[in-house]
Design an enzyme around this catalytic site. Structure first.
Site, PDB file in Angstrom:
ATOM      1  N   TYR A   1      -0.906 -21.213 -48.987  1.00  2.00           N
ATOM      2  CA  TYR A   1      -1.910 -21.457 -47.960  1.00  2.00           C
ATOM      3  C   TYR A   1      -1.253 -21.220 -46.608  1.00  2.00           C
ATOM      4  O   TYR A   1      -0.626 -22.096 -46.037  1.00  2.00           O
ATOM      5  CB  TYR A   1      -2.457 -22.881 -48.085  1.00  2.00           C
ATOM      6  CG  TYR A   1      -3.487 -23.249 -47.043  1.00  2.00           C
ATOM      7  CD1 TYR A   1      -4.492 -22.368 -46.670  1.00  2.00           C
ATOM      8  CD2 TYR A   1      -3.462 -24.498 -46.435  1.00  2.00           C
ATOM      9  CE1 TYR A   1      -5.436 -22.705 -45.717  1.00  2.00           C
ATOM     10  CE2 TYR A   1      -4.407 -24.860 -45.487  1.00  2.00           C
ATOM     11  CZ  TYR A   1      -5.388 -23.957 -45.134  1.00  2.00           C
ATOM     12  OH  TYR A   1      -6.325 -24.299 -44.180  1.00  2.00           O
TER      13      TYR A   1
ATOM     14  N   ASP B   1      -4.792 -18.177 -49.904  1.00  5.40           N
ATOM     15  CA  ASP B   1      -5.491 -17.982 -48.638  1.00  5.40           C
ATOM     16  C   ASP B   1      -4.428 -17.599 -47.606  1.00  5.40           C
ATOM     17  O   ASP B   1      -3.671 -18.446 -47.148  1.00  5.40           O
ATOM     18  CB  ASP B   1      -6.217 -19.271 -48.241  1.00  5.40           C
ATOM     19  CG  ASP B   1      -6.887 -19.176 -46.883  1.00  5.40           C
ATOM     20  OD1 ASP B   1      -6.798 -18.114 -46.235  1.00  5.40           O
ATOM     21  OD2 ASP B   1      -7.496 -20.179 -46.462  1.00  5.40           O
TER      22      ASP B   1
END
Length: 262
Positions: free
Chosen positions: A109, A150
């Site tokens: 992330y 992500d």
């Protein structure tokens, strides 16, 4: 040979969106699911519900924000690394790495970086540098590797519905895009773009101005494949139906199917 389905999904709060996660796992049955933005401390991770759905899991939580996990269907991920090397003072839970079903899988992330310029953008770029360095060591290992997560990077203008209102955003800055290209230049394959070289494919639609309804999206969730896995790519896609559910995450699960030895 068999097919291995590996997915990445920014759940945007695992406690509030647990029913949506379980529905997706039951319907799509990924072999490996990398989750981001758990927004829950380690003790609040719903491991019993995950196990009841047929998945083993490891997780690296953090109260209220960040947090990553790796789920494996009918298996237990073997943890390799928790956190990126290079900054012992970094307390953010943003990286988890495990061996799953014969593949090294990372759930990452990357920092958002807004507002920029400023300390949040500086942290984003510093974290990206650490990822690039660590990815180089994974690449050199010769093991099959998937870097999933992500990335908070819109790689090109073809990966966003319109750049007009996003030009100052950290996701589109030249420095951000340059880091992503440097990562790819090591030899990694951007699986979704390899599968759809000319099409506009989105993985994220924010909650503003009916962006979901208008399909005003961004492609910021990526799965990068090591050289030995790239030729085994059979399919890739985005489970858009998940984004259309009530109280959905602003991301949709993104996945690859790889041909692997049994």
């Amino acid at each position: 040979m068999q097919t291995l389905k590996i997915a990445t999904f920014n759940i945007n709060g695992i406690r509030s969106r647990l029913p949506a996660l379980l529905q997706w796992l039951e319907r799509e049955q990924p072999d490996v699911a990398c989750l981001q933005e758990l927004k829950a401390a380690d003790v609040a991770f719903p491991i019993l519900d995950i196990q009841a759905a047929g998945y083993g899991a490891i997780w690296h939580g953090q109260a209220s924000w960040n947090g990553v996990a790796i789920l494996a269907r009918d298996a237990e991920p073997l943890e390799i690394r928790r956190g990126l090397p290079g900054d012992p003072d970094d307390t953010h839970s943003r990286y988890l790495e495990a061996a799953v079903k014969g593949v090294i899988v990372a759930s990452l992330y990357l920092p958002n970086g807004n507002p920029q310029p400023g300390p949040k953008f500086d942290y984003k770029l510093a974290w990206f540098e650490r990822l690039i360095q660590h990815a180089a060591s994974l690449y050199a290992s010769g093991h099959p590797v998937v870097l999933a997560g992500d990335y908070n990077v819109v790689p090109t203008d073809d990966d966003i519905y319109n750049t007009r209102s996003w030009r100052k955003d950290a996701l589109l800055q030249p420095e951000t895009r340059a880091c992503y290209q440097r990562l790819l230049a090591q030899g990694w394959t951007d699986a979704l773009r390899a599968r759809f070289p000319q099409e506009r494919i989105y993985t994220f639609w924010d909650y503003f101005r009916q962006h979901w309804e208008k399909d005003s999206g961004l492609r910021i969730d990526h799965l990068l494949l090591s050289p030995d896995l790239a030729p085994r790519l059979q399919n890739a896609g985005v489970d858009r139906w998940v984004r259309d559910q009530p109280r959905a995450s602003d991301h949709a699960p993104t996945w690859v199917e790889l041909e692997v030895s049994e």
